[in-house]
Design a protein around this motif. Structure first.
Motif, mmCIF file in Angstrom:
data_model
loop_
_atom_site.group_PDB
_atom_site.id
_atom_site.type_symbol
_atom_site.label_atom_id
_atom_site.label_comp_id
_atom_site.label_asym_id
_atom_site.label_seq_id
_atom_site.Cartn_x
_atom_site.Cartn_y
_atom_site.Cartn_z
ATOM 1 N N ALA A 60 0.832 -1.199 0.000
ATOM 2 C CA ALA A 60 0.000 0.000 0.000
ATOM 3 C C ALA A 60 0.866 1.246 0.000
ATOM 4 O O ALA A 60 0.854 2.033 0.955
ATOM 5 N N PRO A 61 1.653 1.460 -1.068
ATOM 6 C CA PRO A 61 2.471 2.679 -1.124
ATOM 7 C C PRO A 61 1.571 3.913 -1.169
ATOM 8 O O PRO A 61 0.465 3.869 -1.706
ATOM 9 N N ASN A 62 2.059 4.987 -0.586
ATOM 10 C CA ASN A 62 1.257 6.207 -0.473
ATOM 11 C C ASN A 62 1.838 7.310 -1.347
ATOM 12 O O ASN A 62 2.937 7.804 -1.083
ATOM 13 N N PRO A 63 1.121 7.738 -2.388
ATOM 14 C CA PRO A 63 1.639 8.802 -3.254
ATOM 15 C C PRO A 63 1.436 10.201 -2.681
ATOM 16 O O PRO A 63 1.885 11.180 -3.289
ATOM 17 N N LEU A 64 0.797 10.303 -1.528
ATOM 18 C CA LEU A 64 0.377 11.617 -1.032
ATOM 19 C C LEU A 64 1.196 12.141 0.134
ATOM 20 O O LEU A 64 0.839 13.164 0.723
ATOM 21 N N TRP A 65 2.298 11.471 0.490
ATOM 22 C CA TRP A 65 3.120 12.011 1.569
ATOM 23 C C TRP A 65 3.528 13.442 1.237
ATOM 24 O O TRP A 65 3.911 13.746 0.102
ATOM 25 N N SER A 66 3.498 14.319 2.213
ATOM 26 C CA SER A 66 3.890 15.710 1.979
ATOM 27 C C SER A 66 5.395 15.904 2.053
ATOM 28 O O SER A 66 5.936 16.874 1.530
ATOM 29 N N ARG A 210 10.573 18.328 1.360
ATOM 30 C CA ARG A 210 9.163 18.368 0.976
ATOM 31 C C ARG A 210 8.962 17.644 -0.349
ATOM 32 O O ARG A 210 9.836 17.659 -1.216
ATOM 33 N N TYR A 211 7.800 17.024 -0.494
ATOM 34 C CA TYR A 211 7.420 16.415 -1.760
ATOM 35 C C TYR A 211 6.458 17.373 -2.460
ATOM 36 O O TYR A 211 5.380 17.669 -1.944
ATOM 37 N N GLY A 212 6.873 17.871 -3.616
ATOM 38 C CA GLY A 212 6.071 18.838 -4.340
ATOM 39 C C GLY A 212 4.890 18.210 -5.068
ATOM 40 O O GLY A 212 4.750 16.985 -5.149
ATOM 41 N N ALA A 213 4.043 19.080 -5.622
ATOM 42 C CA ALA A 213 2.847 18.616 -6.340
ATOM 43 C C ALA A 213 3.220 17.758 -7.534
ATOM 44 O O ALA A 213 2.522 16.782 -7.853
ATOM 45 N N GLY A 214 4.333 18.089 -8.196
ATOM 46 C CA GLY A 214 4.747 17.309 -9.359
ATOM 47 C C GLY A 214 5.113 15.881 -8.996
ATOM 48 O O GLY A 214 4.741 14.929 -9.699
ATOM 49 N N ARG A 215 5.830 15.724 -7.895
ATOM 50 C CA ARG A 215 6.207 14.384 -7.453
ATOM 51 C C ARG A 215 4.960 13.566 -7.074
ATOM 52 O O ARG A 215 4.830 12.399 -7.450
ATOM 53 N N ARG A 216 4.051 14.201 -6.346
ATOM 54 C CA ARG A 216 2.844 13.488 -5.937
ATOM 55 C C ARG A 216 1.987 13.110 -7.146
ATOM 56 O O ARG A 216 1.391 12.032 -7.186
ATOM 57 N N PHE A 217 1.938 13.996 -8.149
ATOM 58 C CA PHE A 217 1.203 13.693 -9.386
ATOM 59 C C PHE A 217 1.814 12.478 -10.086
ATOM 60 O O PHE A 217 1.109 11.561 -10.519
ATOM 61 N N ALA A 218 3.149 12.462 -10.172
ATOM 62 C CA ALA A 218 3.832 11.342 -10.825
ATOM 63 C C ALA A 218 3.605 10.039 -10.079
ATOM 64 O O ALA A 218 3.371 8.982 -10.687
ATOM 65 N N TYR A 219 3.641 10.092 -8.742
ATOM 66 C CA TYR A 219 3.431 8.885 -7.955
ATOM 67 C C TYR A 219 2.010 8.345 -8.118
ATOM 68 O O TYR A 219 1.794 7.129 -8.141
ATOM 69 N N ARG A 220 1.049 9.267 -8.208
ATOM 70 C CA ARG A 220 -0.338 8.811 -8.363
ATOM 71 C C ARG A 220 -0.554 8.111 -9.698
ATOM 72 O O ARG A 220 -1.293 7.134 -9.791
ATOM 73 N N LEU A 222 1.995 6.986 -11.863
ATOM 74 C CA LEU A 222 2.986 5.942 -12.143
ATOM 75 C C LEU A 222 3.477 5.376 -10.808
ATOM 76 O O LEU A 222 4.588 5.675 -10.351
ATOM 77 N N PRO A 223 2.654 4.562 -10.153
ATOM 78 C CA PRO A 223 3.006 4.059 -8.818
ATOM 79 C C PRO A 223 4.341 3.339 -8.766
ATOM 80 O O PRO A 223 4.968 3.295 -7.709
ATOM 81 N N VAL A 224 4.783 2.779 -9.898
ATOM 82 C CA VAL A 224 6.050 2.052 -9.893
ATOM 83 C C VAL A 224 7.204 2.957 -9.490
ATOM 84 O O VAL A 224 8.225 2.485 -8.960
ATOM 85 N N LEU A 225 7.048 4.262 -9.685
ATOM 86 C CA LEU A 225 8.114 5.198 -9.324
ATOM 87 C C LEU A 225 8.372 5.218 -7.824
ATOM 88 O O LEU A 225 9.474 5.557 -7.382
ATOM 89 N N MET A 226 7.365 4.863 -7.043
ATOM 90 C CA MET A 226 7.530 4.895 -5.587
ATOM 91 C C MET A 226 8.486 3.818 -5.091
ATOM 92 O O MET A 226 8.959 3.878 -3.945
ATOM 93 N N SER A 227 8.783 2.835 -5.940
ATOM 94 C CA SER A 227 9.726 1.795 -5.527
ATOM 95 C C SER A 227 11.156 2.321 -5.497
ATOM 96 O O SER A 227 12.010 1.757 -4.797
ATOM 97 N N LEU A 228 11.427 3.408 -6.215
ATOM 98 C CA LEU A 228 12.794 3.943 -6.263
ATOM 99 C C LEU A 228 13.221 4.560 -4.937
ATOM 100 O O LEU A 228 14.281 4.202 -4.399
ATOM 101 N N PRO A 229 12.438 5.484 -4.372
ATOM 102 C CA PRO A 229 12.862 6.012 -3.057
ATOM 103 C C PRO A 229 12.835 4.950 -1.974
ATOM 104 O O PRO A 229 13.635 5.003 -1.038
ATOM 105 N N ARG A 230 11.952 3.979 -2.084
ATOM 106 C CA ARG A 230 11.933 2.899 -1.090
ATOM 107 C C ARG A 230 13.247 2.125 -1.134
ATOM 108 O O ARG A 230 13.831 1.815 -0.085
#
Length: 479
Positions: A60-66, A210-220, A222-230
């Motif tokens: 359950a990765p979260n694309p909305l972290w601030s 901080r995670y900007g609006a662009g990063r959160r948009f990309a995570y929402r 393209l969820p696969v992108l969240m595996s990179l910072p993890r």
């Protein structure tokens, strides 16, 4: 199947069972809402000290972290949303405190758990999963004169909404994980803060952003992108983990970073000497912070290293004879992590209580299974605390193991009781390995009254995943 507790551990167990197709799951939660430690800790500045990409469930990765290190409110919201999304929330019985769980022999299935709640209700379960955690019982030191102090006195884990801080003289006892968040948050709001330090903690810079609006948009999208910072955070924990386990190159690197941080953030050499740890790195939890050290250098913050002798009506007296006036006293003194599952009473085969089984210190095979307690699997049990990565990673390993056990039981297996010799051999290995780590030099922090280390895991998180990846039927005996 009954899970006791609806914090991160309980939600992880329930999620794994539901995703595996086992829908007959109930979570019993004594509080009026889910959340565990993140529900209970609401002090100013409360936040995660593990980066969010790893302090979240892999499923359950979260694309909305601030931000990389999110505040308390975001973590609690995340956990609640996961429970809603996975249909776990409706399976939680809130306001249901378990006082006893007793193994009953002789049923058709070979036995079952009889669970009794504070209101007298009884619940039967084939499988019992206590997920009450290690951070549920706050420690408040016994100080002479505590009954004479006339102002409010509160533990950080029991912070009260609206507690007056502005313009107050605040005494903070302790310099652990909660203190290094609280003190910077209220500095400049309180009239003065006096920090009472027993031992100086090791600190490292907090690589927050901080995670900007662009990063959160990309995570929402393209969820696969969240595996990179993890993956990046995981790599960082490998370095810090090896340092805590005594790997020379890692420890040298991490100690150097900590030393440079103190030198850059504290210019006063006298103060810097007082906040320089005199114990090996890892004796207490290494703290990630950018604000703690500069806050200690503020003119409205005092650091006291003399031993507390007594509390008075309006302050704290220390061994040097000085009196430190306080209007509000805050205990940032942590939890009784070695008192697992208390005050819950668990009774296994032959009427043996878990307290009695653990009279010399808690232990469990893989931190989950205890001899004489069939079909009981602990979440965040003995020796599963990690000093270098996310405990949620361990929760997921344990939840996967529980699913394997339930699958075997559903296929007709007799109740699963871990063999005593298996649990004893595992415990002996863990204690032997812990004796060769930094924690040996820190027995005042980690050892219980019997001299055992009952909380910490002695290896890397990847090893724990390997060892819990497959339930070995040979480890268990028929009941």
């Amino acid at each position: 199947m009954v899970v006791i507790g609806a914090g991160f551990g309980g939600i992880a167990a329930a999620a794994a069972l539901l995703r595996a197709g086992f829908t007959d799951v109930v979570l019993l939660e004594r509080a009026s809402s889910l959340g565990g430690v993140w529900r209970d800790n609401t002090y100013p500045g409360c936040a995660c000290d593990v980066p969010a990409p790893l302090y979240s469930y892999s499923f359950a990765p979260n694309p909305l972290w601030s931000r990389r290190f999110p505040p308390h409110s975001e973590i609690l919201t995340y956990l609640r949303e996961v429970a809603e999304k996975l249909d776990i929330a409706r399976k939680i019985w809130l306001g249901t405190e378990v006082v006893e769980a007793r193994w009953v022999e002789g049923s058709v299935a070979g036995g079952h758990w009889l669970i009794r709640t504070a209101d007298g209700a009884e619940i039967e379960a084939d499988v019992l999963v206590p997920a009450v955690g290690q951070l549920t019982k706050p420690v408040v030191p016994s100080l002479a004169g505590a009954d004479r102090f006339e102002g409010p006195a509160v533990h950080t884990a029991r912070w009260r909404p609206g507690l007056p801080v502005e313009g107050r003289r605040v005494g903070v006892i302790g310099t652990g994980a909660s203190a290094i968040q609280l003190v910077p948050a209220i500095a400049g709001v309180a009239a003065h803060i006096t920090v009472f330090q027993r031992t100086a903690p090791w600190t490292l810079p907090r690589p927050d952003r901080r995670y900007g609006a662009g990063r959160r948009f990309a995570y929402r999208h393209l969820p696969v992108l969240m595996s990179l910072p993890r993956a990046g955070v995981w790599a960082m924990t490998v370095v810090t983990g090896r340092a805590l386990l005594g790997r020379r190159w890692s420890q040298t690197f991490v100690r150097t970073v900590s030393t440079v941080q103190r030198r850059l953030q504290v210019r006063d050499p006298a103060l810097r000497a007082r906040i320089t740890p005199d114990e090996p790195m890892g004796c207490k939890r290494v703290l990630f912070t950018n604000r703690w050290l500069p806050t200690l250098a503020r003119p409205d913050v005092s650091l006291v290293t003399d031993k507390i002798v007594e509390l008075t009506a309006d302050g704290v007296r220390t061994a040097d004879g000085a009196h430190h006036p306080c209007d509000l006293l805050v205990y940032a003194t942590g939890f009784a992590a070695s008192d697992l599952v208390t005050p819950l009473r668990i009774v296994g085969r032959g009427g043996v209580t878990l307290d009695n089984e653990w009279r010399d210190g808690a232990y469990a095979h893989l931190g989950m299974a205890v001899p004489g307690f069939p079909n009981l699997f602990l979440m965040y049990g003995p020796n599963t605390n990690t000093g270098n990565t996310s405990v949620i990673y361990f929760h997921e390993c344990q939840a996967g193991y529980v699913v394997q056990a339930v699958r075997r039981l559903a296929a007709g297996a007799q109740p699963l009781a871990v063999r005593r010799e298996v649990a004893a051999a595992y415990d002996a290995e863990i204690q032997r390995r812990l004796s060769g780590t930094v924690w040996t030099a820190c027995q005042s922090w980690y050892r219980n009254a019997s001299g055992r280390i009952v909380t910490n895991w002695p290896g890397m998180a990847s090893e724990y995943r390997r060892r819990t990846a497959r339930l070995d039927p040979a480890d268990y005996e028929p009941v």
